[in-house]
Scaffold this active site. Sequence first.
Site, short mmCIF file in Angstrom:
data_model
loop_
_atom_site.label_atom_id
_atom_site.label_comp_id
_atom_site.label_asym_id
_atom_site.label_seq_id
_atom_site.Cartn_x
_atom_site.Cartn_y
_atom_site.Cartn_z
N CYS A 43 0.82 -1.21 0.00
CA CYS A 43 0.00 0.00 0.00
C CYS A 43 0.86 1.27 0.00
O CYS A 43 0.37 2.36 -0.31
CB CYS A 43 -0.94 0.01 1.21
SG CYS A 43 -2.23 -1.25 1.15
N GLU A 177 -11.14 6.33 -17.35
CA GLU A 177 -11.95 5.38 -16.58
C GLU A 177 -13.15 4.95 -17.40
O GLU A 177 -13.88 5.79 -17.93
CB GLU A 177 -12.40 6.03 -15.26
CG GLU A 177 -13.45 5.26 -14.48
CD GLU A 177 -13.02 3.84 -14.14
OE1 GLU A 177 -13.80 2.90 -14.44
OE2 GLU A 177 -11.92 3.66 -13.57
N GLY A 237 -7.46 -2.85 -11.49
CA GLY A 237 -7.87 -3.85 -10.52
C GLY A 237 -6.95 -5.05 -10.51
O GLY A 237 -5.90 -5.08 -11.17
N TYR A 271 -7.01 -24.22 4.37
CA TYR A 271 -7.67 -22.96 4.69
C TYR A 271 -7.17 -21.88 3.74
O TYR A 271 -6.20 -22.06 3.02
CB TYR A 271 -7.35 -22.56 6.14
CG TYR A 271 -7.81 -23.56 7.18
CD1 TYR A 271 -8.97 -23.35 7.91
CD2 TYR A 271 -7.06 -24.70 7.46
CE1 TYR A 271 -9.39 -24.27 8.88
CE2 TYR A 271 -7.47 -25.62 8.41
CZ TYR A 271 -8.64 -25.40 9.12
OH TYR A 271 -9.05 -26.30 10.06
N ASP A 275 -6.53 -11.52 0.23
CA ASP A 275 -7.12 -11.06 -1.03
C ASP A 275 -7.48 -12.18 -1.99
O ASP A 275 -8.23 -11.96 -2.94
CB ASP A 275 -6.15 -10.10 -1.73
CG ASP A 275 -6.03 -8.76 -1.03
OD1 ASP A 275 -6.80 -8.52 -0.09
OD2 ASP A 275 -5.16 -7.96 -1.42
#
Length: 442
Positions: A43, A177, A237, A271, A275
């Site tokens: 990030c 966009e 994305g 498991y 993300d």
Amino acid sequence: MAKIVIVGLGTAGISVCLTIRKKYPKNEVTIIDKKEFDLLHSCGLPFLLDGRVDSPEKLKYTLKISGIKKYLNCEAIRIIPEKKDIETKNLKSGERENVSYDSLILATGTTPFIPPIPGLRELKDKRAFTIGDLEGVARLKEVAKKAKRALVIGAGATGLEAAVALNKKGLEIIIVEALKSLLPRALDSDMSEILEEHLKKKGIKILLNKRVERVDEKSVTIDGKEIPNDVIIISCGVRPNSELAKKAGVKTSDYGIVTDERMETSVKNIYAAGDCVQVSSLIDKRPFSAYLATPAYEQGRAVAMNACGGEARYEGALASFISLIADLEIASTGFNKDQAESHGYEIVEGKVKGLTKPRWFPGAKEITFKVIADTKTGKILGAQEIGGEGTGWRINIVSLAIKANLSLEDLSKVEFAYSPATSHIPDVLLTATDLALRKLKT
């Protein structure tokens, strides 16, 4: 003593490690990860691009926990569920080794999506870049030094943060966009317009409801018009890394690896968290993809306990989000208007513009706040906020209100602390809530 193997060392993987060491320290933990180092604070990559993070080393984190075996620079090739083995490959030497497990935790993350635009893939890592790793950002910074014009494909948070970073470096910026607004997953169009105007004042050109038709060596084509271009940022994305799970017979969907509330997959003792998984909405339990660090961390805690024989449930996500874009904090939680209506809700909105402090006190910042609720029950469904730095904390209050199943009436009675040096009375969150409540009662 159980053998716990974790594939992937991102936010979820780190959370698993920390939880196991705190609650189940006798268990044996093994990590398999492709990176040469432990954790990347991904990030922070846009802020490495703009210089606020001044060294890539600051985005690396070393897991300083004893008793954990690490297979770094190593890829998980194949899971063999019937043997409880996972086949690994060292990415430097090519050597293969099988690692056994009692519980396997997949935290494989995501991969940036490259849209099928003619010419784009051929230019990737040459003059077209994703903001996904240190190497890519380093190459982008070098290309940007000689560039004059940049195109950002996609108006999500990472793309906008990168656009602002290159704008500060003096490049001409165009954002394209395909949808009708900036941050379309988080904001309604009327809130997005505030951000749009703010970016335009900084000289950033924004093209909404548009698509890039072609990319060439020195130009891009949009709406049949060829536009000179030096560098491209791809911010379209991500897609979940679920192939390893799928090949092992684990159930997956377009949203990622499917798990139950214990974060266990369709194959026993396997498991998943982070993300790469499909999550359910905390509001109506419908599946979606969160792709955010906070849900990943919470999932990691739950999966660690369950994989070690404990009992924990992950109830779902609200996709609570915040970003700092060109000195504006943008935050949201729960559903926006389009999402709520597509899920069958009739909504009421309260939207107000106010200040963080009394007008007469120095340092007061403008803030616009919007709350969305269900007209039938008054239950809160979501909220959005745009304001100066330090204003986004209100979203966390609404996130808690949704989790607690509170109504507008309940939220309107929350007691806020007040001092003119720090806050306004009434706070803009309460003013927006009261407005929605009045609409609901008329």
